[in-house]
Enzyme design. Sequence first.
Site, mmCIF file in Angstrom:
data_model
loop_
_atom_site.group_PDB
_atom_site.id
_atom_site.type_symbol
_atom_site.label_atom_id
_atom_site.label_comp_id
_atom_site.label_asym_id
_atom_site.label_seq_id
_atom_site.Cartn_x
_atom_site.Cartn_y
_atom_site.Cartn_z
ATOM 1 N N ASN A 51 12.626 -15.673 -10.472
ATOM 2 C CA ASN A 51 11.429 -16.149 -9.683
ATOM 3 C C ASN A 51 10.649 -17.123 -10.857
ATOM 4 O O ASN A 51 10.872 -16.008 -11.820
ATOM 5 C CB ASN A 51 10.562 -15.710 -8.922
ATOM 6 N N HIS B 204 7.856 -11.854 -2.194
ATOM 7 C CA HIS B 204 9.286 -10.888 -2.164
ATOM 8 C C HIS B 204 10.737 -11.561 -1.385
ATOM 9 O O HIS B 204 11.126 -11.249 -2.076
ATOM 10 C CB HIS B 204 8.974 -9.681 -1.345
ATOM 11 N N MET C 113 8.313 -4.801 -12.511
ATOM 12 C CA MET C 113 7.399 -3.400 -11.621
ATOM 13 C C MET C 113 8.038 -1.889 -11.844
ATOM 14 O O MET C 113 7.833 -1.239 -11.618
ATOM 15 C CB MET C 113 7.039 -4.046 -10.441
ATOM 16 N N SER C 114 9.625 -2.237 -13.437
ATOM 17 C CA SER C 114 10.057 -0.886 -13.351
ATOM 18 C C SER C 114 10.747 -1.615 -14.461
ATOM 19 O O SER C 114 10.288 -1.382 -15.872
ATOM 20 C CB SER C 114 10.972 -1.192 -12.297
ATOM 21 N N HIS D 186 9.236 3.011 -7.688
ATOM 22 C CA HIS D 186 8.821 3.001 -8.811
ATOM 23 C C HIS D 186 6.999 3.313 -8.396
ATOM 24 O O HIS D 186 7.488 3.710 -7.560
ATOM 25 C CB HIS D 186 7.920 1.050 -7.778
ATOM 26 N N ALA E 26 14.894 -7.118 -11.221
ATOM 27 C CA ALA E 26 14.629 -8.314 -10.658
ATOM 28 C C ALA E 26 13.241 -8.535 -11.383
ATOM 29 O O ALA E 26 12.498 -7.160 -11.727
ATOM 30 C CB ALA E 26 14.310 -8.677 -9.074
ATOM 31 N N SER F 92 16.002 -4.845 -7.548
ATOM 32 C CA SER F 92 15.754 -5.432 -6.164
ATOM 33 C C SER F 92 17.150 -6.670 -5.556
ATOM 34 O O SER F 92 16.710 -6.974 -6.690
ATOM 35 C CB SER F 92 14.236 -6.202 -6.320
ATOM 36 N N HIS G 77 15.616 -2.355 -1.880
ATOM 37 C CA HIS G 77 15.928 -0.850 -2.089
ATOM 38 C C HIS G 77 16.679 -0.134 -1.392
ATOM 39 O O HIS G 77 16.159 0.566 -0.084
ATOM 40 C CB HIS G 77 14.470 0.013 -2.547
ATOM 41 N N TYR H 45 4.522 2.107 -8.570
ATOM 42 C CA TYR H 45 3.625 1.481 -7.358
ATOM 43 C C TYR H 45 3.691 1.699 -5.936
ATOM 44 O O TYR H 45 2.982 1.849 -5.059
ATOM 45 C CB TYR H 45 4.030 -0.301 -6.916
ATOM 46 N N GLU H 46 5.048 2.685 -5.635
ATOM 47 C CA GLU H 46 5.297 3.156 -4.531
ATOM 48 C C GLU H 46 4.673 4.570 -3.918
ATOM 49 O O GLU H 46 3.850 5.122 -3.528
ATOM 50 C CB GLU H 46 6.486 3.422 -3.942
#
Length: 268
Positions: free
Chosen positions: A231, A243, A207-208, A79, A109, A27, A57, A81-82
């Site tokens: 972050n 985000h 998340m990846s 991902h 990220a 990301s 992305h 989550y997608e």
Amino acid sequence: MNERVKKAADVIRERCGDAEIGLILGSGLADSVMLEDAKTIAYQDIPDFPLSTATGHKSEWVTGKLNGKKVCMMRGRFHFYEGWRTEDIVLPVRVMKLLGVKTLIVTNAAGGVNLSYTPGDLMLITDHINYSGVNPLIGPNDDDFGTRFPDMSTAYTPALRPVVRECAKELGIDLKEGVYMWFSGPSYETPAEIRMARVLGADAVGMSTVPEVIAARHAGMDIIGITCITNMAAGILDQPLTHKEVMETGEKVRGNFSALIGSVVGKL
Ligand code: HPA
């Protein structure tokens, strides 16, 4: 041989050629690396290939030269989550294997859990914790790629870490090192989850990356993992996570990040 992987690899090879190094851009980092003599194919032109839906992305496969090495690069990854199945998420890694990739550089990220980190830091991944409850190798084993019970003791190739450290030093980058913990997302973690992650040994959360690394190790590839701490993770600072912050920090570190990737690739 898995027909879906083979078909995708055949189309990519015909349009873009083979490669020795694979690069997955996370990301906010999708535009940070440029290749010479680049040949591109949109994911939508690759048979039965997923499309990235996450903002930040893109959806392109690019093959070209970087510091003299033949690299194939994913601008945009998939991902959990997608809603993608893990076999979709790791499809490109298996395609890379068929294209001849020996070393995978995987980037992302992530939120900093280690209190000594600062947003904008780059972290060399030394190990991961799979906290998602899923594994891309669940299901019948594909013996064409690897064994049923692959070893993960050295998932992030120890012999390649000194190369990354040396490149960072030459570039004056203060490279952190740590453990990446995979949460499914898409909600960010709670402060309690982040305290738990720290107790469990995580330095960063994201998340990846973990599914791709598991599939790549299964297929016998060497792996380098580089995280951009975009972050501080939830509850560390007195501010909400957005985000926007993730994307903005990605933009800011782009110079250091692309210099590090270029230098590492040149030395592989
Ligand atoms: N948590 C999970 N994923 C992330 C974060 C985070 O704080 N920052 C960027 N990706």
